[in-house]
Every structure is written in C-alpha cells, then in structure tokens.
Design a protein around this motif. Structure first.
Motif, PDB file in Angstrom:
ATOM      1  N   ILE A 114       0.852  -1.188   0.000  1.00 15.33           N
ATOM      2  CA  ILE A 114       0.000   0.000   0.000  1.00 15.33           C
ATOM      3  C   ILE A 114       0.891   1.242   0.000  1.00 15.33           C
ATOM      4  O   ILE A 114       1.892   1.310   0.695  1.00 15.33           O
ATOM      5  CB  ILE A 114      -0.936  -0.005   1.226  1.00 15.33           C
ATOM      6  CG1 ILE A 114      -1.855  -1.232   1.140  1.00 15.33           C
ATOM      7  CG2 ILE A 114      -1.762   1.264   1.288  1.00 15.33           C
ATOM      8  CD1 ILE A 114      -2.446  -1.662   2.426  1.00 15.33           C
ATOM      9  N   GLY A 115       0.497   2.216  -0.800  1.00 13.68           N
ATOM     10  CA  GLY A 115       1.279   3.451  -0.872  1.00 13.68           C
ATOM     11  C   GLY A 115       2.461   3.339  -1.811  1.00 13.68           C
ATOM     12  O   GLY A 115       3.146   4.301  -2.075  1.00 13.68           O
ATOM     13  N   GLN A 116       2.728   2.115  -2.315  1.00 16.43           N
ATOM     14  CA  GLN A 116       3.875   1.910  -3.197  1.00 16.43           C
ATOM     15  C   GLN A 116       3.443   1.893  -4.656  1.00 16.43           C
ATOM     16  O   GLN A 116       4.274   1.740  -5.534  1.00 16.43           O
ATOM     17  CB  GLN A 116       4.573   0.572  -2.880  1.00 16.43           C
ATOM     18  CG  GLN A 116       5.312   0.561  -1.552  1.00 16.43           C
ATOM     19  CD  GLN A 116       6.611   1.338  -1.634  1.00 16.43           C
ATOM     20  OE1 GLN A 116       6.659   2.412  -2.214  1.00 16.43           O
ATOM     21  NE2 GLN A 116       7.660   0.796  -1.065  1.00 16.43           N
ATOM     22  N   GLN A 117       2.140   1.962  -4.884  1.00 11.40           N
ATOM     23  CA  GLN A 117       1.632   1.833  -6.247  1.00 11.40           C
ATOM     24  C   GLN A 117       2.114   2.986  -7.115  1.00 11.40           C
ATOM     25  O   GLN A 117       1.930   4.147  -6.759  1.00 11.40           O
ATOM     26  CB  GLN A 117       0.113   1.824  -6.205  1.00 11.40           C
ATOM     27  CG  GLN A 117      -0.410   0.532  -5.616  1.00 11.40           C
ATOM     28  CD  GLN A 117      -1.221  -0.238  -6.632  1.00 11.40           C
ATOM     29  OE1 GLN A 117      -2.108   0.293  -7.246  1.00 11.40           O
ATOM     30  NE2 GLN A 117      -0.896  -1.500  -6.807  1.00 11.40           N
ATOM     31  N   ARG A 118       2.745   2.632  -8.219  1.00 10.85           N
ATOM     32  CA  ARG A 118       3.189   3.659  -9.153  1.00 10.85           C
ATOM     33  C   ARG A 118       2.561   3.413 -10.502  1.00 10.85           C
ATOM     34  O   ARG A 118       2.316   2.271 -10.881  1.00 10.85           O
ATOM     35  CB  ARG A 118       4.709   3.620  -9.309  1.00 10.85           C
ATOM     36  CG  ARG A 118       5.428   4.200  -8.115  1.00 10.85           C
ATOM     37  CD  ARG A 118       6.878   4.408  -8.440  1.00 10.85           C
ATOM     38  NE  ARG A 118       7.619   4.720  -7.227  1.00 10.85           N
ATOM     39  CZ  ARG A 118       8.928   4.653  -7.130  1.00 10.85           C
ATOM     40  NH1 ARG A 118       9.636   4.261  -8.173  1.00 10.85           N
ATOM     41  NH2 ARG A 118       9.539   4.965  -6.019  1.00 10.85           N
TER      42      ARG A 118
END
Length: 346
Positions: free
Chosen positions: A38-42
C-alpha cells in the motif's frame, strides 16, 4: 521503407516486452521480501525518447533525482534514433508518450498525438558542417551540391531556415540526401557528400574523424525567427483517459526542469555517468549550453502570452509546406498549455 518501419515496431515491442518482464520480476522480488504494497503503487508509463541531451535532460534528471517517483510515476524508457520513429511507435500503440525535438510540431498537426510540454529551444543543437577539401567554403559554394540530413527532423527544419536565410532555395539550389542521421554523418566523414546538417552529439564524430571540417552555422543564428522547440506528447486517447496521470508527469517534469537549471553543475556528471558514458563530460556540458532552458515560471509566461505556441506553429508551417499536410491542426489546438499553467508550482 514500410519494411523498415515494421522492423522498428517489432524490435521496439520486443524491447518493451523484455523490459516489462525484467521490471515484473523486480516487482515480484520486492513483494516477496515484504515491501509494503500500500502506498507503493506507481503508474508505469512507456516513454520513448531520442538520445540527445536536449530531449532527455529533464527525463534523466527526474529519474536520478527522484522527481518522477515522488509523483508516483515509473517510466519504462525506450530509445529511438529519430522523432519520426518515435511517433510511429506511439501511434502504433507500443508507447504511451514521448519526448522529442522538432517533430513535436509535425504529427500532432496531422491529428496524431497531443503535445503538452516544451523542454527547451534547440538553440545551437542543430549544425551545418562543410568540407573545404571538397570545395565548399562559403554559402555560395553549396549551390548544386549534396547535403546529407534526415528529412523531417530538427536538423532538416534548421537547414531549411539556414539555406533560405542565405539566399539558397532548398528545393532547387541544393540536393538534399535523406539518410538516417548515423548514415548521413558517415556519408560526410567518408567524403560521399561535402555537407551535412546534424544535431549534437553527432558533431563529435565529425570533429574526431574529419579535423579539417568546418561548422558553417548553427541554429542559434536564426533565433527567435526560426526557434525550434522540442517537448513531450502523448496519444490523444491516452491524454483523454489519463489526464490525472499526465498532470503527475507535468509536476514531475516541472521539478526536474528547475532542478536541472539550478543544479546543472552537480546533475550533468550524474547524467553523463549513467546515460551518456560515450560523451565526455565537457562535451555534455557544451550540449547543455547549446539548448535554451527556461524555468517553469518563465515557461508559464511564454505559454500564456502565445510565444510558445507561435514557436510550435512556425515549425508546423514548415512541415505543412514540406510534408504537404492538408488543413494542419493549429498549434493552439494540438498543444495543451493548461497542464503546466494549472499543475506546476513556481
């Protein structure tokens, strides 16, 4: 020629697939060691580029200084020889967006692609070189002679302006030999042609191999009347469906652009080491000076007062004349100024 394009497409799609596989493995490896998902999605974007600093300065600055990552963008970069190949690949669907030179004023004027950023003015990056040992010392000596270049590129747009400014008709007074830039430069070096219109860094090969060759003029002589700008474009369908993503790219670009201008002394050695090993640092610094860069705040003024659109339009006019574009889309329509005006903090 169609065969060549097919080959380009196949090579590029293979290159892209290979990279996707490699990047995919990398991502799998990360998740297996418990990196937070989570929060790492690019957002991954397939971007094509022409391998010259005028086109890639902001791209590589953003990569090495983390500006794209901060905006949640991950580029899958693919190198091409010319902007013509770039646009063909993008239209064919193997790229999402691209960064290029003068060709930014060509395909969008044909209704193919949407331009949304200008990198810089290719101020002195296009150059005309002559061989005095083949009897060409002045403009007058060029009459009736062959000049090698890649038609439809920044070098050709510059050459057209240079010939006209010096009283030569590009259609009647000289013979333009259309070759890919590496081949055009080889033709000049081997003595098959007495003149070549090129862009940096191809001038290095000429200097090394033909020390007696002379640069007759570069594009800075025709500024601003014939300003050639390069920049970013994307497919029209991608633009419509991914406006928020394109806005992220613009924000990352804005941070990279001003970082490159303000910190070029520390950034250029990084770009040279990672992306231009074959170009000596002093030469890369010279290339940087050969383009005219503006801060985001300056670009916003140039976008608002119509100057930037005018620069794009004059190159579109060249393409309409040279390439016979029927009813070209005007620059004010194919170039979207709103993204930089609304998304970039100054």
């Amino acid at each position: 020629h169609t065969h060549d394009l097919k080959e380009i497409f196949m090579n590029n799609s293979l290159q892209i697939r290979r990279r996707d596989i490699v990047l995919g493995l990398g991502a799998a490896g990360l998740s297996s060691i418990g990196a937070p998902a989570i929060g790492q999605q690019r957002t991954k974007i397939r971007v094509g580029y022409v391998d010259t600093l005028a086109v890639t300065g902001q791209l590589w600055t953003g990569v090495h200084r983390g500006h794209w990552a901060k905006e949640g963008i991950e580029f899958d970069p693919v190198k091409f020889n010319t902007g013509l190949e770039l646009f063909n690949a993008m239209i064919g669907g193997s790229l999402d967006m691209l960064s290029t030179g003068a060709v930014i004023s060509n395909f969008p004027a044909r209704g193919q692609g949407k331009a949304f950023l200008i990198n810089n003015i290719e101020f002195a990056t296009a150059q005309l070189w002559i061989r005095e040992d083949q009897g060409v010392k002045t403009w007058a000596d060029l009459k009736g002679k062959k000049i090698a270049t890649t038609l439809g590129t920044t070098a050709h747009v510059f050459l057209d302006a240079a010939l006209r400014a010096n009283g030569l008709d590009p259609a009647k007074d000289v013979e333009l030999i259309n070759q890919g830039m590496p081949v055009a430069v080889t033709s000049f070096i081997s003595g098959a042609v007495p003149a070549v219109a090129l862009w940096v860094p191809f001038n290095m090969q000429v200097r090394q191999r033909v020390p007696s060759a002379k640069m007759l003029v570069d594009a800075s002589a025709y500024f601003p009347k014939s300003a050639i700008v390069g920049g970013w474009a994307t497919r029209a369908d991608y633009f419509e469906k991914n406006r928020a993503v394109v806005a992220q790219v613009v924000r990352g670009w804005a941070a990279a652009n001003d970082d490159l201008i303000n910190n070029s002394a520390s950034i250029l050695p990084i770009i040279q080491a990672k992306n231009y090993e074959q170009v000596p640092l002093a030469e890369l610094q010279e290339q940087f000076k050969a383009s005219k860069y503006y801060t985001v705040a300056e670009w916003q003024k140039l976008y608002q007062d119509g100057t930037a659109v005018g620069w794009l339009q004059q190159v579109t006019d060249f393409y309409a004349r040279f390439g016979g574009i029927q009813n070209p889309v005007p620059a004010k329509t194919y170039f979207d100024t709103s993204l930089l005006l609304n998304n970039a903090k100054t």
